[in-house]
Design a protein around this motif. Structure first.
Motif, PDB file in Angstrom:
ATOM      1  N   MET A   1       0.848  -1.196   0.000  1.00  0.00           N
ATOM      2  CA  MET A   1       0.000   0.000   0.000  1.00  0.00           C
ATOM      3  C   MET A   1       0.882   1.245   0.000  1.00  0.00           C
ATOM      4  N   THR A   2       0.611   2.139  -0.922  1.00  0.00           N
ATOM      5  CA  THR A   2       1.406   3.351  -1.034  1.00  0.00           C
ATOM      6  C   THR A   2       1.189   4.249   0.181  1.00  0.00           C
ATOM      7  N   HIS A   3       2.324   4.682   0.747  1.00  0.00           N
ATOM      8  CA  HIS A   3       2.282   5.592   1.886  1.00  0.00           C
ATOM      9  C   HIS A   3       2.609   6.986   1.366  1.00  0.00           C
ATOM     10  N   LEU A   4       1.650   7.890   1.432  1.00  0.00           N
ATOM     11  CA  LEU A   4       1.846   9.223   0.880  1.00  0.00           C
ATOM     12  C   LEU A   4       2.815  10.026   1.724  1.00  0.00           C
ATOM     13  N   GLY A   5       3.721  10.741   1.046  1.00  0.00           N
ATOM     14  CA  GLY A   5       4.677  11.581   1.758  1.00  0.00           C
ATOM     15  C   GLY A   5       4.032  12.851   2.278  1.00  0.00           C
ATOM     16  N   ARG A   6       4.737  13.515   3.188  1.00  0.00           N
ATOM     17  CA  ARG A   6       4.192  14.719   3.801  1.00  0.00           C
ATOM     18  C   ARG A   6       3.981  15.840   2.791  1.00  0.00           C
ATOM     19  N   GLY A   7       4.835  15.899   1.775  1.00  0.00           N
ATOM     20  CA  GLY A   7       4.678  16.940   0.761  1.00  0.00           C
ATOM     21  C   GLY A   7       3.347  16.823   0.044  1.00  0.00           C
ATOM     22  N   ARG A   8       2.974  15.591  -0.315  1.00  0.00           N
ATOM     23  CA  ARG A   8       1.701  15.405  -1.004  1.00  0.00           C
ATOM     24  C   ARG A   8       0.519  15.619  -0.059  1.00  0.00           C
ATOM     25  N   LEU A   9       0.670  15.214   1.189  1.00  0.00           N
ATOM     26  CA  LEU A   9      -0.395  15.449   2.163  1.00  0.00           C
ATOM     27  C   LEU A   9      -0.605  16.942   2.393  1.00  0.00           C
ATOM     28  N   LEU A  10       0.489  17.671   2.524  1.00  0.00           N
ATOM     29  CA  LEU A  10       0.381  19.114   2.710  1.00  0.00           C
ATOM     30  C   LEU A  10      -0.136  19.797   1.458  1.00  0.00           C
ATOM     31  N   GLY A  11       0.318  19.316   0.290  1.00  0.00           N
ATOM     32  CA  GLY A  11      -0.131  19.903  -0.969  1.00  0.00           C
ATOM     33  C   GLY A  11      -1.633  19.806  -1.126  1.00  0.00           C
ATOM     34  N   TYR A  12      -2.195  18.671  -0.706  1.00  0.00           N
ATOM     35  CA  TYR A  12      -3.647  18.556  -0.746  1.00  0.00           C
ATOM     36  C   TYR A  12      -4.286  19.389   0.368  1.00  0.00           C
ATOM     37  N   GLY A  13      -3.790  19.246   1.572  1.00  0.00           N
ATOM     38  CA  GLY A  13      -4.431  19.872   2.719  1.00  0.00           C
ATOM     39  C   GLY A  13      -4.472  21.379   2.662  1.00  0.00           C
ATOM     40  N   VAL A  14      -3.471  22.021   2.056  1.00  0.00           N
ATOM     41  CA  VAL A  14      -3.391  23.482   2.081  1.00  0.00           C
ATOM     42  C   VAL A  14      -4.596  24.132   1.390  1.00  0.00           C
ATOM     43  N   GLY A  15      -5.225  23.399   0.485  1.00  0.00           N
ATOM     44  CA  GLY A  15      -6.421  23.946  -0.136  1.00  0.00           C
ATOM     45  C   GLY A  15      -7.515  24.250   0.875  1.00  0.00           C
ATOM     46  N   SER A  16      -7.530  23.514   1.985  1.00  0.00           N
ATOM     47  CA  SER A  16      -8.547  23.732   3.006  1.00  0.00           C
ATOM     48  C   SER A  16      -8.313  25.014   3.794  1.00  0.00           C
ATOM     49  N   VAL A  17      -7.115  25.601   3.694  1.00  0.00           N
ATOM     50  CA  VAL A  17      -6.936  26.929   4.277  1.00  0.00           C
ATOM     51  C   VAL A  17      -7.873  27.906   3.573  1.00  0.00           C
ATOM     52  N   GLY A  18      -7.897  27.823   2.235  1.00  0.00           N
ATOM     53  CA  GLY A  18      -8.770  28.705   1.472  1.00  0.00           C
ATOM     54  C   GLY A  18     -10.242  28.392   1.657  1.00  0.00           C
ATOM     55  N   THR A  19     -10.604  27.104   1.617  1.00  0.00           N
ATOM     56  CA  THR A  19     -12.014  26.751   1.779  1.00  0.00           C
ATOM     57  C   THR A  19     -12.492  27.036   3.200  1.00  0.00           C
ATOM     58  N   GLY A  20     -11.599  26.878   4.179  1.00  0.00           N
ATOM     59  CA  GLY A  20     -11.971  27.191   5.554  1.00  0.00           C
ATOM     60  C   GLY A  20     -12.261  28.668   5.735  1.00  0.00           C
ATOM     61  N   VAL A  21     -11.463  29.511   5.089  1.00  0.00           N
ATOM     62  CA  VAL A  21     -11.700  30.956   5.161  1.00  0.00           C
ATOM     63  C   VAL A  21     -13.075  31.286   4.595  1.00  0.00           C
ATOM     64  N   PHE A  22     -13.366  30.746   3.405  1.00  0.00           N
ATOM     65  CA  PHE A  22     -14.644  31.100   2.783  1.00  0.00           C
ATOM     66  C   PHE A  22     -15.829  30.515   3.536  1.00  0.00           C
ATOM     67  N   SER A  23     -15.665  29.335   4.111  1.00  0.00           N
ATOM     68  CA  SER A  23     -16.759  28.743   4.867  1.00  0.00           C
ATOM     69  C   SER A  23     -17.061  29.528   6.136  1.00  0.00           C
ATOM     70  N   ALA A  24     -16.024  30.125   6.733  1.00  0.00           N
ATOM     71  CA  ALA A  24     -16.198  30.756   8.040  1.00  0.00           C
ATOM     72  C   ALA A  24     -16.475  32.250   7.967  1.00  0.00           C
ATOM     73  N   VAL A  25     -15.767  32.983   7.116  1.00  0.00           N
ATOM     74  CA  VAL A  25     -15.870  34.451   7.145  1.00  0.00           C
ATOM     75  C   VAL A  25     -17.271  34.958   6.821  1.00  0.00           C
ATOM     76  N   PRO A  26     -17.928  34.494   5.734  1.00  0.00           N
ATOM     77  CA  PRO A  26     -19.286  35.009   5.502  1.00  0.00           C
ATOM     78  C   PRO A  26     -20.230  34.705   6.661  1.00  0.00           C
ATOM     79  N   GLY A  27     -20.128  33.488   7.206  1.00  0.00           N
ATOM     80  CA  GLY A  27     -20.990  33.144   8.321  1.00  0.00           C
ATOM     81  C   GLY A  27     -20.695  33.933   9.571  1.00  0.00           C
ATOM     82  N   LEU A  28     -19.437  34.294   9.761  1.00  0.00           N
ATOM     83  CA  LEU A  28     -19.031  35.019  10.962  1.00  0.00           C
ATOM     84  C   LEU A  28     -19.251  36.516  10.822  1.00  0.00           C
ATOM     85  N   LEU A  29     -18.870  37.098   9.676  1.00  0.00           N
ATOM     86  CA  LEU A  29     -18.796  38.553   9.559  1.00  0.00           C
ATOM     87  C   LEU A  29     -19.793  39.182   8.600  1.00  0.00           C
ATOM     88  N   LEU A  30     -20.271  38.439   7.596  1.00  0.00           N
ATOM     89  CA  LEU A  30     -21.091  39.093   6.572  1.00  0.00           C
ATOM     90  C   LEU A  30     -22.437  39.551   7.137  1.00  0.00           C
TER      91      LEU A  30
END
Length: 439
Positions: A1-30
């Motif tokens: 079973m392929t074990h994904l390296g940290r670079g690929r895990l981070l490369g995927y995960g970092v997209g959630s920084v952007g989606t987390g911002v959009f999910s939270a800011v309108p609900g919190l501040l708009l």
């Protein structure tokens, strides 16, 4: 079973920084921006937040089907990811840059509609990727752990940095405009980075292309998916109501709008630290059992916040908020780690893997919950007699409004979390092996 390296895990995960911002800011501040900066009545402001999301709910399944068709043609889901990452930050900034001679509700609503469309183009194929990154449930839990940590960072940016930028920029409408550009730039970097970093993921949804109607007909036999979706959507609604209420509780019950950032840090900071702990507990005790425990815990904390806030106890309020953050980590990690299981199980049932179709439905449900949350809190404000007014001309809120915003922030999310519990239990009964085995 392929074990994904940290670079690929981070490369995927970092997209959630952007989606987390959009999910939270309108609900919190708009909502607060519309009622307390632009003087838009609460009922109208609630409609502005809900209407674009209704469109998004309808759009997400269509984007899911389009993502699967793209995967059939190209073996990747990159084009939709690119389109979303390029347009979402711009639309986000426009939401908080209402010109002085334009009706605020119209401008913000139109920009929010554009942003919701761009968000769907990115989020739907993005959520489909983990099922294609690895066939191993344990490895997918690792993927989701990285994603949830990055999502937590995004929410911290939204709840901790965004209000602070507003204050540093002098507050008012100009402060919100600066915040929109600043947070939009952070979002752009995260979304573009993830789009580039996940180009390696091979997408193989099946030998034939399905339209959205055919995809839904094929998917509707997947009972575990829809039960899990019901639990997740109900809980997303509970969290969205609480997010929308945070600035109001900080301003009108705790006496300082600046505490909005502090409350967010207390909620999200512990959740980041708790993700590895929940992942370990899920491996030992089962993901479904831990999911149920976290749901019950969040419900209890929401109830305990009622006397803490009512008495003005800042330390108790922040401590309970941090405890809610520990539970919130599991509410993000565990259903997302279970989602690919339902996709793979359905592929075995039907012989056709359609990650995009399922994640389109999932994202539509999540979007509905996040959209209805601020609208539901706005309804509470309206029914309790809350008076919308620009900050330059503040008015004293009636006692009923103060009670309403408190219960909207605490009792209403607790009730919604309680409603979600039978769905979690039902999912565990439909997938007994997943309840017992390592996550």
């Amino acid at each position: 079973m392929t074990h994904l390296g940290r670079g690929r895990l981070l490369g995927y995960g970092v997209g959630s920084v952007g989606t987390g911002v959009f999910s939270a800011v309108p609900g919190l501040l708009l909502l607060y921006y519309l009622t307390d900066m632009l003087g838009v009545p609460a009922a109208v402001a609630g409609a502005v937040l809900v209407a674009p999301k209704i469109w998004d709910v309808l759009l997400n399944p269509l984007v899911g089907a389009a993502s699967d068709r793209e995967a059939v043609r190209t073996g990747r889901r990159t084009r939709l990811l690119t389109a979303g990452s390029a347009t979402l930050p711009v639309a986000f900034a426009l939401m908080f840059a209402v010109p002085g001679d334009v009706p605020g509700a119209f401008w913000a609503g139109a920009a929010f509609l554009l942003a919701a469309t761009a968000f769907a183009c990115f989020q739907v194929p993005y959520v489909a990727l983990p099922a294609e990154m690895s066939p191993d449930p344990g490895e997918r839990t690792r993927i989701m752990s990285w994603r949830v940590v990055c999502l937590t960072v995004g929410i911290l940016v939204a709840g901790g940095l965004a209000p602070a930028v507003v204050d540093l920029a002098g507050g008012g409408r100009a402060g919100y405009a600066v915040m929109g550009v600043t947070i939009g730039a952070i979002m752009a970097a995260a979304l573009a980075g993830s789009t580039l970093a996940t180009r390696w993921v091979p997408s193989r949804p099946g030998p034939r292309q399905l339209g959205p109607v055919a995809a839904f007909r094929l998917a509707r036999g997947n009972r575990p998916f829809f039960v899990l979706l019901a639990a997740f959507v109900t809980q997303a609604l509970a969290v969205a109501v609480m997010l929308a209420g945070a600035p109001y509780v900080a301003s009108y019950r705790l006496g300082d709008y600046g505490l909005t950032s502090v409350m967010f840090v207390c909620l999200v900071g512990p959740s980041m630290l708790a993700v590895p702990g929940w992942a370990w507990l899920a491996r030992v005790h089962g993901a479904v059992r831990c999911y149920l425990a976290a749901s019950v815990g969040f419900c209890g904390v929401a109830v305990a916040l009622i006397p803490a806030i009512a008495s003005g106890g800042l330390i108790a309020t922040l401590a309970l908020t941090a405890l809610a953050g520990v539970c919130y980590a599991a509410l993000q990690l565990l259903p997302l780690s279970l989602l690919p299981d339902t996709v793979h199980a359905d592929a075995a049932r039907t012989g056709h893997a359609q990650s995009g179709a399922f994640t389109g439905l999932w994202t539509a449900g999540e979007t509905a919950g996040l959209a209805l949350g601020p609208g539901l809190f706005a309804l509470v404000l309206t029914l309790s007699g809350f008076t919308s007014t620009p900050t330059e001309a503040p008015v004293a809120q009636p006692p009923g409004a103060l009670t309403g915003l408190l219960l909207g922030f605490t009792a209403l999310p607790a009730l919604l979390m309680l409603i979600s519990l039978p769905f979690v239990v039902r999912y565990g009964r439909l997938t007994p092996t997943r309840t017992k085995e390592a996550a």
